[in-house]
Motif scaffolding. Structure first.
Motif, mmCIF file in Angstrom:
data_model
loop_
_atom_site.group_PDB
_atom_site.id
_atom_site.type_symbol
_atom_site.label_atom_id
_atom_site.label_comp_id
_atom_site.label_asym_id
_atom_site.label_seq_id
_atom_site.Cartn_x
_atom_site.Cartn_y
_atom_site.Cartn_z
ATOM 1 N N ASP A 43 -46.031 81.171 83.370
ATOM 2 C CA ASP A 43 -46.290 82.371 82.725
ATOM 3 C C ASP A 43 -44.942 83.482 83.041
ATOM 4 O O ASP A 43 -45.082 83.951 84.024
ATOM 5 N N ARG A 81 -44.812 86.193 82.183
ATOM 6 C CA ARG A 81 -44.975 87.698 82.661
ATOM 7 C C ARG A 81 -45.307 87.821 84.006
ATOM 8 O O ARG A 81 -45.139 89.058 84.502
ATOM 9 N N GLU A 82 -45.397 86.920 84.774
ATOM 10 C CA GLU A 82 -45.444 86.869 86.188
ATOM 11 C C GLU A 82 -44.075 86.550 86.796
ATOM 12 O O GLU A 82 -43.950 87.027 87.955
ATOM 13 N N ARG A 83 -43.324 86.095 86.172
ATOM 14 C CA ARG A 83 -42.009 85.593 86.700
ATOM 15 C C ARG A 83 -40.858 86.595 87.029
ATOM 16 O O ARG A 83 -39.905 86.668 87.519
ATOM 17 N N ARG A 84 -41.024 87.872 86.163
ATOM 18 C CA ARG A 84 -40.440 89.043 86.157
ATOM 19 C C ARG A 84 -38.624 88.465 85.968
ATOM 20 O O ARG A 84 -37.757 88.880 86.699
#
Length: 388
Positions: free
Chosen positions: A331, A333-336
């Motif tokens: 995802d 969105r979670e890996r930045r």
């Protein structure tokens, strides 16, 4: 006399939605008198409109809205079929009350909206999808992953899943002299070819894919990228800076993608999210194995031939399927922005599955997509005879 219906879409210049709309016009034109309404009046029309009557809204902003309002009121279409968030909302808001409003979603909106840089637009899109989509006559999701996304994040109900129709064409055209020379050079050294096709942008993951190839310098595996886009220059710079020009080739756009697929060993993608990616369908049609993360949405359904369509179902990766291989889901969105572990692991999978064409589990088929069934599903929704 044929019933009148309209397609409302931003443009017919590039992208997956116009190609899907084009194929739907072809499937439906014997049943309906179709008007194709294009909101953008500047981009060229590069995709076949077949027998549709084409109307391009003129002016800008409010003038277009007024023109669209009068057009829909005057023509009194049985149904307006729309594509894309903005056009879907226009369809719902502007279409006369007697007109059936059928809207289509081709992407996982929660992921797409996370990339929107304008907080105002992000709020507008979220509000519109959550509170206005439910007012449409029917909502079509082109994959079960999109359906799950709309249900989970936007609490929508009564969503119809209809896969995009197959687009069978004659694009098995010869490679150019330059491309033939590249293939010949790679093959003369017993090299393998990994292919990726698409508009080159961050979310399509081409830069991540190129970075994964840093781990494959001595494997005699070449990456060929077909496409262009805002990230092309950054990828070219990365290739040169990291001395990868000998085995990573960014060759621009091509009209004979299927021929390139026939000349490749593996199709690889590190796209951050999808809807129902047509390029994966083309790859299966060309009998080229696909290597893809099990992301939302599409790859799981395409590679499993429609047998695995619930995204909550846990899998043990890598998953070897009849149309290709699924790797771990991630995802973005979670890996930045930190994809190093994904890229390194994906390089390992490329080396492991480069010869998947010869694997006994590879039995490519697109029989789970039936154009006649797709046609009838659309006709039922357009006419109002769908069974809920």
């Amino acid at each position: 006399m044929k019933k009148k219906m309209a397609f409302l879409i931003p443009q017919f210049y590039w992208g997956g939605m116009p190609h899907v709309a084009s194929q739907l016009i072809l499937l439906l034109e014997d049943e309906y008198d179709i008007t194709l309404i294009l909101v953008n009046n500047r981009l060229d029309i590069r995709i076949d409109t077949y027998s549709a009557n084409v109307i391009r809204l003129q002016g800008s902003g409010l003038k277009k809205l007024v023109e669209l309002y009068h057009l829909l009121k005057r023509e009194q279409f049985l149904t307006v079929l729309s594509f894309g968030v903005i056009d879907n909302l226009l369809n719902i808001i502007i279409s006369p009350s007697k007109t059936r409003t059928v809207i289509t979603e081709h992407s996982t909106k929660s992921f797409e909206n996370a990339l929107e840089t304008s907080n105002f637009k992000k709020r507008i899109y979220s509000f519109g999808i959550k509170h206005l989509y439910s007012k449409a006559t029917a909502v079509i999701a082109v994959s079960n992953g999109i359906k799950e996304d709309l249900e989970r994040y936007y609490h929508l109900k009564n969503i119809h899943v209809i896969y995009n129709p197959l687009q069978i064409n004659d694009r098995f055209r010869e490679l150019s002299t330059k491309d033939r020379s590249l293939v010949k050079l790679i093959r003369s050294e017993n090299g393998k070819i990994v292919l990726n096709v698409g508009r080159i942008t961050g979310p399509k993951g081409q830069l991540n894919l190129v970075k994964s190839f840093k781990n494959l310098k001595n494997k005699n595996i070449h990456l060929v990228l077909i496409g262009e886009g805002p990230d092309s220059e950054a990828i070219e710079d990365y290739i040169k800076t990291n001395n990868m020009t000998a085995f990573v080739h960014l060759i621009g756009t091509r009209s004979n993608v299927l021929t390139w697929m026939k000349n490749s060993d593996l199709y690889a993608t590190l796209s951050w999210f999808e809807g129902f990616p047509g390029v994966l369908v083309e790859s299966v049609y060309s009998r080229l194995p696909v290597l893809s993360p099990d992301n939302y949405s599409g790859p799981r359904e395409i590679l499993s031939q429609g047998r695995t369509s619930e995204y909550s179902q846990q899998l043990s990766y890598p998953v070897c399927l009849s149309n290709g291989i699924l790797t771990e889901r991630f995802d973005f969105r979670e890996r930045r922005g930190e994809f190093t572990s994904v890229e390194n692991q994906f390089a390992h999978y490329i080396a492991q599955f480069i010869d998947y064409k010869k694997d006994c589990q590879y039995k490519p088929s697109l029989e789970f997509i039936d154009n006649n069934e797709v046609r009838m599903q659309y006709i039922n929704l357009i006419n109002g005879s769908e069974v809920n």
